[in-house]
Design a protein around this motif. Sequence first.
Motif, mmCIF file in Angstrom:
data_model
loop_
_atom_site.group_PDB
_atom_site.id
_atom_site.type_symbol
_atom_site.label_atom_id
_atom_site.label_comp_id
_atom_site.label_asym_id
_atom_site.label_seq_id
_atom_site.Cartn_x
_atom_site.Cartn_y
_atom_site.Cartn_z
ATOM 1 N N GLY A 126 62.552 159.530 127.382
ATOM 2 C CA GLY A 126 62.119 159.001 128.683
ATOM 3 C C GLY A 126 62.545 159.842 129.883
ATOM 4 N N LYS A 127 63.271 160.913 129.648
ATOM 5 C CA LYS A 127 63.755 161.719 130.777
ATOM 6 C C LYS A 127 62.793 162.892 131.068
ATOM 7 N N SER A 128 63.080 163.585 132.184
ATOM 8 C CA SER A 128 62.226 164.717 132.571
ATOM 9 C C SER A 128 62.850 166.030 132.136
ATOM 10 N N THR A 130 62.215 170.294 132.849
ATOM 11 C CA THR A 130 61.479 171.244 133.675
ATOM 12 C C THR A 130 61.066 172.460 132.836
ATOM 13 N N LYS A 158 59.110 163.537 129.770
ATOM 14 C CA LYS A 158 58.188 163.932 130.844
ATOM 15 C C LYS A 158 58.382 165.402 131.184
ATOM 16 N N VAL A 160 57.963 168.413 133.916
ATOM 17 C CA VAL A 160 57.732 168.771 135.325
ATOM 18 C C VAL A 160 57.575 170.284 135.370
ATOM 19 N N MET A 176 67.661 167.275 138.886
ATOM 20 C CA MET A 176 66.209 167.048 138.946
ATOM 21 C C MET A 176 65.610 166.937 137.542
#
Lengths: 270, 310
Positions: A126-128, A130, A158, A160, A176
Motif C-alpha cells: 500500500g505504500k509509494s 519512486t 503505488k 510515483v 516522499m
Amino acid sequence: MLGLILTFCCANLFAEADKYTPPYKIYFYNPESNINNFHSLKVKFDSYLSQFGAFEFQPFDKKETFEKMLQETDDGIFLLSSWHYQFLIKNNSLKPVLVAIANGKITQRKTLSSTSDLQRLEDLRGKSITTAGSKQYSKNRLREIFSDYPQELLDSIKLVRVPTDMDALSSIKYGMSAAALSSEASLKKLNGIYPKLYAQLRTLGTSKQKFLALVVIKGHHEKAQQLLNILQKMSQTVDGRNKLHMLGLEGWRMLTEPELKLLNVQAGGE
Amino acid sequence: MKPYSLPTCVLRSFLSLVLILTSLWTSEVIADNRNVVIINSNSNIPKYQRPQQAFEKEQSYHVNTINLADKQLNTKQIKYSLQQSDIIYAIGANAYQLVTEMTVDKPMVFSTAINWKRLPERANTYGVSNELPAGRQLMMYRYLFPDLKKIGIIYSPQMNKEWLEEAIDTSKDVGIEIISEAIEESDELEPILESLLGKVDALWLISDSAIASKNTILKIFNTSKKMQKPVFAYHEVFVGLGALLVISADIPTISQQVISLMDDVLKNKTIDKAVVFPAGSHVILNMKALKQSPLRLNETALDSVNKIVE
C-alpha cells in the motif's frame, strides 16, 4: 565552354536537391528514464549531427507514438531500451547493431532500495515507491525482481514517476516514498555524492543484468550505416561525449555475436 | 428487430446487475466516481495553470473547476460547489485561504502554495509543498559542481531560520560549507553582499521576503556578476538575470503526489505525513553563465538536467 556551363548547372542542381533531401533520423524513446529534456536533446543532437550531413534526432515522450513510427518508417535508425526491444522484436523485423556503454559496462541492474526499517517487500504493501521509469517498465522490472511474491502485493504498491534516479533515491530520505527503483550505477553515484544517505539504504531486491540502450536498424540503408559510424565515433570528441552524457552514456560499440544471442534469449524469455 | 424472450431478458439483466455490483466493489472505480473540485488561485497564469493541467491529465475522478480569477463567480456559488465535492484540490495560497475561510467540511489537498507553513491551519488538510528539501538541492550542487566548497545564503531569520538549520545539517553530509548572513530589511543587503561573496564559491538565492524586491534581486545579480560568483536560484525567471543553475519542483510529479494523497484520503488510509515535499526536481543549466563561471561542471551529470539554456 558549354561543358563547363553544364557541369556548373548540374552541380548546382545536385546541391539544391541535397538541400531538400528529407533528413535521415535517429528516433529515440526510453521508458527507463523520465528526464524530459527533449527540447535540449533535439537542439544539441541536431546541431552535432548536422555537421555530418542531413541527419536529425527525433526524441519521443510517448511510447505509442514511437512504436507507430517504428512500424511505419524506414528512413532512420532507432535508439531504444533493451527492455523495450524485447517486446518490439515480436512484431517488427529489427536488427540490433550497437549497444551503449556507461560506467565502462554495457549492462545494468535495477535495484529496489528502502530505508533500513523496511526489511521485506511485505512492508511496502500500500505504500509509494519512486521510479524514473515508466509505470509499465517499473511494474515489469519489479515483477521480475520479486517473481516469488504474490501479484496482489506488487499491485498494492503505488508508483510515483520522478524525473531522475537521484530524485527517486533522495525521496526516501524525505519521506516522499518508502522505496526507490533505480539503477545500481545511480546508487553508486549516490555513494559518491551523499555517502550518509547511501549508508542508510537497504537493498530489498536486484534484477538480472540487462543490456543498456540499443541502436537497431530496419533493413539496409547507406545512410543508416553512415549514422552508425557517426554514433560510434561520438565518444572520440569532447563535443560528442557531452551529447552522450545528456543520455547518461559514455559511448557506443558493436554488439558481438554472443551478445546478440544473449539479447535474443532475453527477448524470448519475457 | 426480434424482441428478447423473457428468460434472455432476465438473464441479461441479472448479468448486468452482477457486472455493476462487481465494478462497484473495485476500489479504483469508486475513486473514479468521486467528485473533485479544483479551486485555482488564478488558472490564467502559468504558475497555477500548469499544476491543474498536469493533474487533469493524470487523474481519473469527476472534476469540476473554480478559477478565482473569474470575476463572475460569487462566494455563494463557490461555497455551493465546494460542498458538492468529495475532496477539494486547492492550487495556490489564495485558494487554500478561501477554502479555510468558508469553513467547508470537506477534505482538502493543496499544492503550489509558497511557504505553506504561514497559512492558517485547517483540519483534514493534506498537501505537497512548493519547496524542494534543501538537502535535495545541495545533492544536485555537489553532483553538478564537484569542486564547490562554500556557498553563501542571505536570509531573514523570521522566514527561513528553520529551513537554514536543515540546510546546514545536510550540507556537512555532502561536503559543502554554508556561509549565511541574516538580514531583516533589504536596505541591509549592500554592506554584507560583497563581503559574503568574497568568502564563497557561489551564492544560493532562496525564496525570502527580505530579498524579494526587484531592486534587491538586480543588486544581487549585478554584484555577483561583477565578482564572478555564480548564482543558484529557485525559479526559471532568474535564468534571464544570469543564474547558472535553477532547481525547482517538477510539476508532473507534484500532480502524481496530489493524486496519491487524494486516493489515500478517499480510501480512509492512514497518512504518515500530511504535507510532503515534492519528490521530483526540474533542473535548468545556463551554459552562458557557465562559460563565465570559475566552477567546473561534472559533464557526466548532464543526464540529470532537464533544460540546457544557451
